[in-house]
Design an enzyme around this catalytic site. Structure first.
Site, PDB file in Angstrom:
ATOM      1  N   ASP A  80      -2.236  10.781  -2.328  1.00 41.11           N
ATOM      2  CA  ASP A  80      -2.600   9.725  -3.282  1.00 41.11           C
ATOM      3  C   ASP A  80      -2.955  10.291  -4.640  1.00 41.11           C
ATOM      4  O   ASP A  80      -2.847   9.616  -5.657  1.00 41.11           O
ATOM      5  CB  ASP A  80      -3.752   8.893  -2.723  1.00 41.11           C
ATOM      6  CG  ASP A  80      -3.233   7.981  -1.623  1.00 41.11           C
ATOM      7  OD1 ASP A  80      -3.044   8.477  -0.496  1.00 41.11           O
ATOM      8  OD2 ASP A  80      -2.955   6.809  -1.919  1.00 41.11           O
ATOM      9  N   ARG A  93       0.866  -1.190   0.000  1.00 42.72           N
ATOM     10  CA  ARG A  93       0.000   0.000   0.000  1.00 42.72           C
ATOM     11  C   ARG A  93       0.895   1.231   0.000  1.00 42.72           C
ATOM     12  O   ARG A  93       2.109   1.124   0.135  1.00 42.72           O
ATOM     13  CB  ARG A  93      -1.021  -0.012   1.153  1.00 42.72           C
ATOM     14  CG  ARG A  93      -0.641  -0.606   2.458  1.00 42.72           C
ATOM     15  CD  ARG A  93       0.461   0.097   3.181  1.00 42.72           C
ATOM     16  NE  ARG A  93       0.181   1.510   3.322  1.00 42.72           N
ATOM     17  CZ  ARG A  93       1.096   2.437   3.514  1.00 42.72           C
ATOM     18  NH1 ARG A  93       2.396   2.128   3.598  1.00 42.72           N
ATOM     19  NH2 ARG A  93       0.777   3.712   3.626  1.00 42.72           N
ATOM     20  N   GLY A  94       0.243   2.405  -0.160  1.00 47.66           N
ATOM     21  CA  GLY A  94       1.016   3.628  -0.359  1.00 47.66           C
ATOM     22  C   GLY A  94       1.091   3.873  -1.865  1.00 47.66           C
ATOM     23  O   GLY A  94       1.440   2.960  -2.620  1.00 47.66           O
ATOM     24  N   ALA A  95       0.755   5.097  -2.275  1.00 49.37           N
ATOM     25  CA  ALA A  95       0.553   5.352  -3.710  1.00 49.37           C
ATOM     26  C   ALA A  95       1.751   4.965  -4.593  1.00 49.37           C
ATOM     27  O   ALA A  95       1.588   4.201  -5.556  1.00 49.37           O
ATOM     28  CB  ALA A  95       0.169   6.818  -3.900  1.00 49.37           C
ATOM     29  N   GLN A 151      -2.306   2.348   9.762  1.00 54.07           N
ATOM     30  CA  GLN A 151      -0.991   2.433   9.095  1.00 54.07           C
ATOM     31  C   GLN A 151       0.013   3.211   9.949  1.00 54.07           C
ATOM     32  O   GLN A 151       1.227   2.975   9.871  1.00 54.07           O
ATOM     33  CB  GLN A 151      -1.121   3.122   7.731  1.00 54.07           C
ATOM     34  CG  GLN A 151      -1.831   2.294   6.667  1.00 54.07           C
ATOM     35  CD  GLN A 151      -3.321   2.575   6.613  1.00 54.07           C
ATOM     36  OE1 GLN A 151      -3.923   2.979   7.606  1.00 54.07           O
ATOM     37  NE2 GLN A 151      -3.921   2.357   5.466  1.00 54.07           N
ATOM     38  N   ASN A 192      -5.628  12.247   0.368  1.00 54.40           N
ATOM     39  CA  ASN A 192      -4.685  11.437   1.152  1.00 54.40           C
ATOM     40  C   ASN A 192      -5.504  10.673   2.196  1.00 54.40           C
ATOM     41  O   ASN A 192      -6.724  10.840   2.300  1.00 54.40           O
ATOM     42  CB  ASN A 192      -3.625  12.329   1.818  1.00 54.40           C
ATOM     43  CG  ASN A 192      -2.494  11.517   2.437  1.00 54.40           C
ATOM     44  OD1 ASN A 192      -1.940  10.631   1.789  1.00 54.40           O
ATOM     45  ND2 ASN A 192      -2.171  11.771   3.691  1.00 54.40           N
ATOM     46  N   LYS A 193      -4.830   9.841   2.960  1.00 59.26           N
ATOM     47  CA  LYS A 193      -5.495   8.978   3.946  1.00 59.26           C
ATOM     48  C   LYS A 193      -6.550   9.749   4.735  1.00 59.26           C
ATOM     49  O   LYS A 193      -6.300  10.863   5.203  1.00 59.26           O
ATOM     50  CB  LYS A 193      -4.439   8.388   4.890  1.00 59.26           C
ATOM     51  CG  LYS A 193      -4.961   7.498   5.997  1.00 59.26           C
ATOM     52  CD  LYS A 193      -5.838   6.367   5.506  1.00 59.26           C
ATOM     53  CE  LYS A 193      -5.168   5.526   4.445  1.00 59.26           C
ATOM     54  NZ  LYS A 193      -6.152   4.713   3.651  1.00 59.26           N
ATOM     55  N   ARG A 212      -7.269  -0.210  -6.848  1.00 59.59           N
ATOM     56  CA  ARG A 212      -7.414   0.900  -5.895  1.00 59.59           C
ATOM     57  C   ARG A 212      -7.595   2.177  -6.716  1.00 59.59           C
ATOM     58  O   ARG A 212      -6.666   2.610  -7.409  1.00 59.59           O
ATOM     59  CB  ARG A 212      -6.194   0.985  -4.971  1.00 59.59           C
ATOM     60  CG  ARG A 212      -6.056  -0.289  -4.128  1.00 59.59           C
ATOM     61  CD  ARG A 212      -5.326  -0.060  -2.848  1.00 59.59           C
ATOM     62  NE  ARG A 212      -6.050   0.789  -1.929  1.00 59.59           N
ATOM     63  CZ  ARG A 212      -5.472   1.369  -0.876  1.00 59.59           C
ATOM     64  NH1 ARG A 212      -4.193   1.201  -0.640  1.00 59.59           N
ATOM     65  NH2 ARG A 212      -6.181   2.128  -0.064  1.00 59.59           N
TER      66      ARG A 212
HETATM   67  O1  MRU Z   1      -4.574   3.119   2.052  1.00 63.12           O
HETATM   68  P1  MRU Z   1      -3.097   3.366   1.974  1.00 63.12           P
HETATM   69  O2  MRU Z   1      -2.342   2.816   3.127  1.00 63.12           O
HETATM   70  O3  MRU Z   1      -2.530   2.927   0.632  1.00 63.12           O
HETATM   71  O4  MRU Z   1      -2.982   4.944   2.025  1.00 63.12           O
HETATM   72  C1  MRU Z   1      -1.694   5.523   1.937  1.00 63.12           C
HETATM   73  C2  MRU Z   1      -1.687   7.000   2.057  1.00 63.12           C
HETATM   74  O5  MRU Z   1      -2.707   7.633   2.187  1.00 63.12           O
HETATM   75  C3  MRU Z   1      -0.354   7.662   1.911  1.00 63.12           C
HETATM   76  O6  MRU Z   1      -0.291   8.826   2.670  1.00 63.12           O
HETATM   77  C4  MRU Z   1      -0.135   8.026   0.431  1.00 63.12           C
HETATM   78  O7  MRU Z   1      -0.354   6.908  -0.385  1.00 63.12           O
HETATM   79  C5  MRU Z   1       1.206   8.580   0.174  1.00 63.12           C
HETATM   80  S1  MRU Z   1       2.474   7.383   0.328  1.00 63.12           S
HETATM   81  C6  MRU Z   1       3.959   8.124  -0.048  1.00 63.12           C
END
Ligand code: MRU
Length: 340
Positions: free
Chosen positions: A232, A50-52, A191, A242-243, A87
């Site tokens: 994201d 996970r993470g963009a 997270q 973002n999250k 996603r």
């Molecule tokens: O649902 P996730 O864990 O994929 O969400 C991640 C985030 O919101 C991060 O802040 C974002 O992807 C940036 S990662 C460098």
């Protein structure tokens, strides 16, 4: 700053795609080897990776595996569409698979597998370089001794390098200026608690974990000099998805006069998306909220609202940092000048 690194990495290529199973952290270090396309799609959807930027890199390698299996472009395009749909909010995912398919389409059928792998490797390496540049640029926005607050995980576990928001934190720490990193736990998937706290401890960064609901008290106390988060998707007007829980932090930072900085590579910007309202927001299963670490904490039948992301409007963002520099103030014009 070239020497700054992290001990953790979420994605690697060892003759095939390998993913560090982030669902198992912080309890177990476990590598997964998805060989079939369906497995890779499922692991992205289930947050094993996970993470963009990291999901973009993982999907690019998954396509490289697919190209090895078959030289059919139609098959590669179908796989890319499945990966991109896994996603919907993080635009890096769509960007990465489109880049791999475009490169493979230029190659003769016999060369497609090699080109797809080389493109995936390039995406990975470029992201590592982008994180280093973001760290450097972003650290300069926080002079002196600072404590920083972050949300979710925008660290090494979410990228191909030292992280975006945590890239900034790492550079400030390497410069001897980090008083402390505060990490919100990031309900419901945690997270912050499971990943950012673990990653910071692995890399010797002083970290304090807090419930999301304690951020207001922390910011009101004056203990934090900056909020740094990842993204994201960033729309053309500078709105940032973002999250979920990022937007309330921006409101609080504004209320308390604390700089609120977003860090993201070029691959997170979507200039075809005019504003925040046009960003698709992923809604996840209600079970993520009804349960906590696998234990039911709410009635089985209760309705749940569980958006995975929220949108922070540009006027609440002090600056956006990318590998190309800083947009400040955040406007359509400054975003275009940064990455257009
Ligand atoms: O649902 P996730 O864990 O994929 O969400 C991640 C985030 O919101 C991060 O802040 C974002 O992807 C940036 S990662 C460098």
């Amino acid at each position: 700053m070239e020497g700054i690194h992290s001990h953790v990495t979420p994605v690697r290529w060892r003759g095939g795609l390998e993913l560090l199973d982030q669902r198992a952290l912080p309890h177990r270090l476990q590598w997964l080897r998805p060989r079939r396309m369906g497995e890779a799609v499922r692991l992205i959807r289930d947050l094993a990776v996970r993470g963009a930027p990291a999901i973009g890199i993982a999907a690019a390698y998954a396509l490289a595996q697919e190209a090895r299996r078959s030289s059919s472009l139609a098959r590669l395009r179908a796989a890319a569409a499945r990966l991109a749909a896994a996603r919907p909010t993080a635009v890096n995912l769509r960007w990465a698979v489109e880049r791999v398919v475009a490169a493979a389409a230029e190659a003769p059928p016999t060369g497609r597998a090699a080109v797809a792998l080389a493109t995936a490797r390039a995406i990975h390496e470029e992201d590592a370089a982008a994180c280093r540049a973001i760290g450097r640029e972003g650290a300069a926005l926080f002079p002196g001794q600072v404590a920083l607050l972050t949300h979710c995980n925008a660290g090494a576990l979410a990228t191909g390098g030292i992280g975006t928001a945590l890239g900034i934190v790492r550079v400030v720490h390497a410069q001897g200026r980090l008083l402390r990193l505060y990490a919100c736990e990031a309900r419901p998937v945690l997270q912050g608690a499971r990943l950012t706290a673990w990653e910071a401890i692995q890399d010797g960064i002083p970290v304090t974990l807090l419930p999301d609901s304690a951020a207001a008290s922390l910011l009101a106390s004056g203990a934090v000099q900056g909020v740094v988060v990842g993204a994201d998707r960033i729309a053309a007007d500078g709105a940032v998805a973002n999250k979920v829980g990022t937007y309330p932090l921006a409101v609080l930072a504004h209320r308390h006069g604390v700089p609120f900085v977003v860090a993201a590579p070029r691959s997170t910007f979507d200039l075809t998306c005019p504003n925040g309202a046009a960003i698709p927001i992923e809604e996840r299963s209600g079970e993520e909220v009804r349960r906590l670490a696998g234990v039911r904490v709410a009635p089985r039948s209760v309705a749940v609202f569980n958006p995975a992301f929220d949108v922070t409007p540009p006027e609440l963002i002090t600056a956006i940092v990318s590998e190309h520099g800083v947009a400040r103030p955040v406007t359509a014009a400054s975003v275009r000048a940064l990455v257009g």
